[in-house]
Scaffold this motif. Structure first.
Motif, PDB file in Angstrom:
ATOM      1  N   TYR A   1      41.380  25.978  55.168  1.00  0.00           N
ATOM      2  CA  TYR A   1      41.565  25.737  53.743  1.00  0.00           C
ATOM      3  C   TYR A   1      42.009  24.297  53.478  1.00  0.00           C
ATOM      4  O   TYR A   1      42.306  23.950  52.338  1.00  0.00           O
ATOM      5  CB  TYR A   1      42.589  26.726  53.179  1.00  0.00           C
ATOM      6  CG  TYR A   1      42.101  28.153  53.236  1.00  0.00           C
ATOM      7  CD1 TYR A   1      41.195  28.633  52.304  1.00  0.00           C
ATOM      8  CD2 TYR A   1      42.517  29.014  54.250  1.00  0.00           C
ATOM      9  CE1 TYR A   1      40.730  29.940  52.360  1.00  0.00           C
ATOM     10  CE2 TYR A   1      42.057  30.318  54.311  1.00  0.00           C
ATOM     11  CZ  TYR A   1      41.169  30.774  53.367  1.00  0.00           C
ATOM     12  OH  TYR A   1      40.700  32.065  53.428  1.00  0.00           O
ATOM     13  N   ASP A   2      42.019  23.498  54.527  1.00  0.00           N
ATOM     14  CA  ASP A   2      42.324  22.078  54.394  1.00  0.00           C
ATOM     15  C   ASP A   2      41.000  21.321  54.341  1.00  0.00           C
ATOM     16  O   ASP A   2      40.223  21.352  55.305  1.00  0.00           O
ATOM     17  CB  ASP A   2      43.163  21.617  55.596  1.00  0.00           C
ATOM     18  CG  ASP A   2      43.615  20.171  55.468  1.00  0.00           C
ATOM     19  OD1 ASP A   2      43.050  19.442  54.638  1.00  0.00           O
ATOM     20  OD2 ASP A   2      44.529  19.770  56.216  1.00  0.00           O
ATOM     21  N   PRO A   3      40.686  20.641  53.246  1.00  0.00           N
ATOM     22  CA  PRO A   3      39.381  19.956  53.142  1.00  0.00           C
ATOM     23  C   PRO A   3      39.179  18.858  54.169  1.00  0.00           C
ATOM     24  O   PRO A   3      38.046  18.441  54.394  1.00  0.00           O
ATOM     25  CB  PRO A   3      39.399  19.383  51.711  1.00  0.00           C
ATOM     26  CG  PRO A   3      40.837  19.325  51.326  1.00  0.00           C
ATOM     27  CD  PRO A   3      41.503  20.461  52.032  1.00  0.00           C
ATOM     28  N   SER A   4      40.252  18.403  54.797  1.00  0.00           N
ATOM     29  CA  SER A   4      40.114  17.346  55.797  1.00  0.00           C
ATOM     30  C   SER A   4      39.942  17.895  57.213  1.00  0.00           C
ATOM     31  O   SER A   4      39.743  17.132  58.155  1.00  0.00           O
ATOM     32  CB  SER A   4      41.344  16.427  55.763  1.00  0.00           C
ATOM     33  OG  SER A   4      42.518  17.146  56.128  1.00  0.00           O
ATOM     34  N   VAL A   5      40.036  19.224  57.382  1.00  0.00           N
ATOM     35  CA  VAL A   5      39.905  19.858  58.695  1.00  0.00           C
ATOM     36  C   VAL A   5      38.757  20.860  58.638  1.00  0.00           C
ATOM     37  O   VAL A   5      38.751  21.754  57.786  1.00  0.00           O
ATOM     38  CB  VAL A   5      41.207  20.573  59.116  1.00  0.00           C
ATOM     39  CG1 VAL A   5      41.036  21.223  60.488  1.00  0.00           C
ATOM     40  CG2 VAL A   5      42.369  19.600  59.128  1.00  0.00           C
ATOM     41  N   SER A   6      37.797  20.718  59.522  1.00  0.00           N
ATOM     42  CA  SER A   6      36.643  21.614  59.520  1.00  0.00           C
ATOM     43  C   SER A   6      37.022  22.992  60.052  1.00  0.00           C
ATOM     44  O   SER A   6      38.041  23.157  60.736  1.00  0.00           O
ATOM     45  CB  SER A   6      35.515  21.024  60.369  1.00  0.00           C
ATOM     46  OG  SER A   6      35.875  21.028  61.739  1.00  0.00           O
ATOM     47  N   ASP A   7      36.182  23.972  59.765  1.00  0.00           N
ATOM     48  CA  ASP A   7      36.408  25.324  60.283  1.00  0.00           C
ATOM     49  C   ASP A   7      36.385  25.323  61.809  1.00  0.00           C
ATOM     50  O   ASP A   7      37.179  26.021  62.461  1.00  0.00           O
ATOM     51  CB  ASP A   7      35.329  26.277  59.765  1.00  0.00           C
ATOM     52  CG  ASP A   7      35.445  26.521  58.263  1.00  0.00           C
ATOM     53  OD1 ASP A   7      36.490  26.179  57.682  1.00  0.00           O
ATOM     54  OD2 ASP A   7      34.485  27.061  57.680  1.00  0.00           O
ATOM     55  N   ASP A   8      35.474  24.539  62.404  1.00  0.00           N
ATOM     56  CA  ASP A   8      35.382  24.472  63.862  1.00  0.00           C
ATOM     57  C   ASP A   8      36.653  23.915  64.480  1.00  0.00           C
ATOM     58  O   ASP A   8      37.147  24.424  65.495  1.00  0.00           O
ATOM     59  CB  ASP A   8      34.186  23.615  64.283  1.00  0.00           C
ATOM     60  CG  ASP A   8      32.870  24.368  64.147  1.00  0.00           C
ATOM     61  OD1 ASP A   8      32.812  25.318  63.350  1.00  0.00           O
ATOM     62  OD2 ASP A   8      31.902  23.998  64.831  1.00  0.00           O
ATOM     63  N   ASP A   9      37.183  22.860  63.877  1.00  0.00           N
ATOM     64  CA  ASP A   9      38.411  22.258  64.414  1.00  0.00           C
ATOM     65  C   ASP A   9      39.585  23.219  64.291  1.00  0.00           C
ATOM     66  O   ASP A   9      40.415  23.321  65.203  1.00  0.00           O
ATOM     67  CB  ASP A   9      38.728  20.951  63.677  1.00  0.00           C
ATOM     68  CG  ASP A   9      37.751  19.839  64.030  1.00  0.00           C
ATOM     69  OD1 ASP A   9      37.069  19.954  65.072  1.00  0.00           O
ATOM     70  OD2 ASP A   9      37.652  18.863  63.259  1.00  0.00           O
ATOM     71  N   ARG A  10      39.653  23.919  63.164  1.00  0.00           N
ATOM     72  CA  ARG A  10      40.738  24.890  62.999  1.00  0.00           C
ATOM     73  C   ARG A  10      40.598  26.030  64.003  1.00  0.00           C
ATOM     74  O   ARG A  10      41.586  26.516  64.567  1.00  0.00           O
ATOM     75  CB  ARG A  10      40.722  25.442  61.571  1.00  0.00           C
ATOM     76  CG  ARG A  10      41.882  26.369  61.264  1.00  0.00           C
ATOM     77  CD  ARG A  10      43.198  25.586  61.240  1.00  0.00           C
ATOM     78  NE  ARG A  10      43.294  24.770  60.048  1.00  0.00           N
ATOM     79  CZ  ARG A  10      44.104  23.729  59.923  1.00  0.00           C
ATOM     80  NH1 ARG A  10      44.882  23.396  60.947  1.00  0.00           N
ATOM     81  NH2 ARG A  10      44.145  23.011  58.816  1.00  0.00           N
ATOM     82  N   ALA A  11      39.358  26.458  64.257  1.00  0.00           N
ATOM     83  CA  ALA A  11      39.131  27.516  65.236  1.00  0.00           C
ATOM     84  C   ALA A  11      39.503  27.056  66.638  1.00  0.00           C
ATOM     85  O   ALA A  11      40.048  27.824  67.430  1.00  0.00           O
ATOM     86  CB  ALA A  11      37.668  27.963  65.192  1.00  0.00           C
ATOM     87  N   GLN A  12      39.232  25.799  66.949  1.00  0.00           N
ATOM     88  CA  GLN A  12      39.596  25.284  68.266  1.00  0.00           C
ATOM     89  C   GLN A  12      41.107  25.239  68.437  1.00  0.00           C
ATOM     90  O   GLN A  12      41.628  25.537  69.510  1.00  0.00           O
ATOM     91  CB  GLN A  12      39.006  23.894  68.473  1.00  0.00           C
ATOM     92  CG  GLN A  12      39.217  23.358  69.885  1.00  0.00           C
ATOM     93  CD  GLN A  12      38.491  22.052  70.130  1.00  0.00           C
ATOM     94  OE1 GLN A  12      38.149  21.332  69.190  1.00  0.00           O
ATOM     95  NE2 GLN A  12      38.253  21.725  71.386  1.00  0.00           N
ATOM     96  N   GLU A  13      41.819  24.890  67.372  1.00  0.00           N
ATOM     97  CA  GLU A  13      43.284  24.907  67.428  1.00  0.00           C
ATOM     98  C   GLU A  13      43.778  26.327  67.705  1.00  0.00           C
ATOM     99  O   GLU A  13      44.675  26.538  68.533  1.00  0.00           O
ATOM    100  CB  GLU A  13      43.862  24.399  66.106  1.00  0.00           C
ATOM    101  CG  GLU A  13      43.623  22.920  65.832  1.00  0.00           C
ATOM    102  CD  GLU A  13      44.138  22.503  64.469  1.00  0.00           C
ATOM    103  OE1 GLU A  13      44.768  23.357  63.785  1.00  0.00           O
ATOM    104  OE2 GLU A  13      43.918  21.352  64.076  1.00  0.00           O
ATOM    105  N   THR A  14      43.214  27.292  67.013  1.00  0.00           N
ATOM    106  CA  THR A  14      43.611  28.693  67.215  1.00  0.00           C
ATOM    107  C   THR A  14      43.300  29.147  68.636  1.00  0.00           C
ATOM    108  O   THR A  14      44.105  29.830  69.281  1.00  0.00           O
ATOM    109  CB  THR A  14      42.890  29.598  66.204  1.00  0.00           C
ATOM    110  OG1 THR A  14      43.156  29.139  64.875  1.00  0.00           O
ATOM    111  CG2 THR A  14      43.349  31.043  66.337  1.00  0.00           C
TER     112      THR A  14
END
Length: 307
Positions: free
Chosen positions: A128-141
């Motif tokens: 939900y952060d426009p500066s962070v892609s879904d892929d990057d957030r998934a990689q963090e998780t």
């Protein structure tokens, strides 16, 4: 008659005034558009630069139905003995409130030789952060899950700072393992029971204790002496990221081997838990066979995601 003439005059005068106003307005608007065209590009450029920073969405917008994601042929391989009750193949769907964001299923088969459990879980990550892609957030998780399972870094990471990592690497290792390993074992205890988490210290003993009983079982020696195959590790050629964990736990009631395989494909994280329980401590559940079954299932699930 006088008022009627005034009203008639008023009607004849109105169109002329309207035409004059229209001409003047058109001329005025033309001037306005000219002035806007001179200043508009600057404002538009600055506005676009601020709104075009939103990151790309993930590849997946939905998830496959978990209980229908595994073929019957694969279930027959992973759950030997289930053919005695066809209802076993249906699985038990996990409780979820949005199947496009999270879905899971669990299978269980009990036989005279032991019990097997299979659980799969799909998680679609949305940033939900426009500066962070879904892929990057998934990689963090995904990386948080890997740290919680004490999965070592990829080989390329420690090889680069090998010469100067004694000072920095020591700090990073000490900060990563104590903080996460002390908190996470309870949550990554597979079946979720506290007893299993408390007996995590017995895992190391369990690998030694059954080896004595392995005198009557050659396959136990094969599976447990190959520490490289049972140690937590990352996997290649499976999604974008993947790791596998193999735990052998002995208890008074019996022995069980738990295989956990987690992989990420774009913004979806899939978790496979494949466990075999037995009351016969002389016959340790085979590590190689369970791992191969779990990896074959992971390959099948990646294909289902891309359908």
């Amino acid at each position: 008659m006088q008022p009627a003439q005034r009203r008639a005059y008023g009607r004849r005068a109105t169109p002329a005034v309207a035409v004059l106003i229209t001409v003047l307005a058109a001329a005025g608007l033309g001037g306005c558009t000219g002035s806007d065209s001179s200043s508009g590009p600057d404002d538009g450029a600055s506005g676009d630069s601020g709104t075009n920073v939103s990151a790309e969405p993930g590849r997946y917008r939905t998830l496959p139905e978990a209980c229908g994601a595994v073929s019957r042929k694969t279930l027959q391989t992973l759950l030997p003995g289930a053919e005695q009750d066809d209802k076993v193949y249906d699985g038990q769907a996990a409780v979820t409130y949005d199947i496009d964001r999270r879905d899971g299923c669990r299978w269980k088969v009990e036989t005279a030789s032991g019990t097997r459990y299979l659980t799969i879980d799909f998680q679609r990550v949305v940033s939900y952060d426009p500066s962070v892609s879904d892929d990057d957030r998934a990689q963090e998780t995904y990386e948080k899950k890997a740290v919680a399972a004490d999965i070592p870094d990829a080989p390329s990471t420690p090889s680069t700072p090998s010469s100067g990592s004694q000072s920095e690497g020591g700090d990073s290792d000490s900060s990563a393992s104590p903080g996460t390993s002390s908190d996470e074992p309870g949550t990554s205890g597979k079946g979720g029971t506290g007893d299993e988490a408390d007996n995590s210290d017995e895992t190391g003993k369990g690998t030694d204790t059954p080896s004595a009983g392995g005198e009557a079982s050659g396959e136990s020696d094969e599976s447990d002496t190959a520490s490289d195959n049972t140690a937590p590790r990352r996997l290649d050629d499976l999604g974008d990221d993947a790791f596998l964990n193999d735990e052998l736990i002995t208890k008074d009631s019996g022995i069980h081997r738990d295989i956990t395989l987690v992989f990420r494909s774009s913004n979806v994280i899939a978790t496979i838990e494949y466990d075999q329980w037995t009351t016969d401590k002389k016959h340790i559940p085979n590590s190689q066979g369970l791992q191969e079954n779990a990896q074959d299932l992971a390959d099948e699930l990646t294909g289902r995601l891309n359908e």
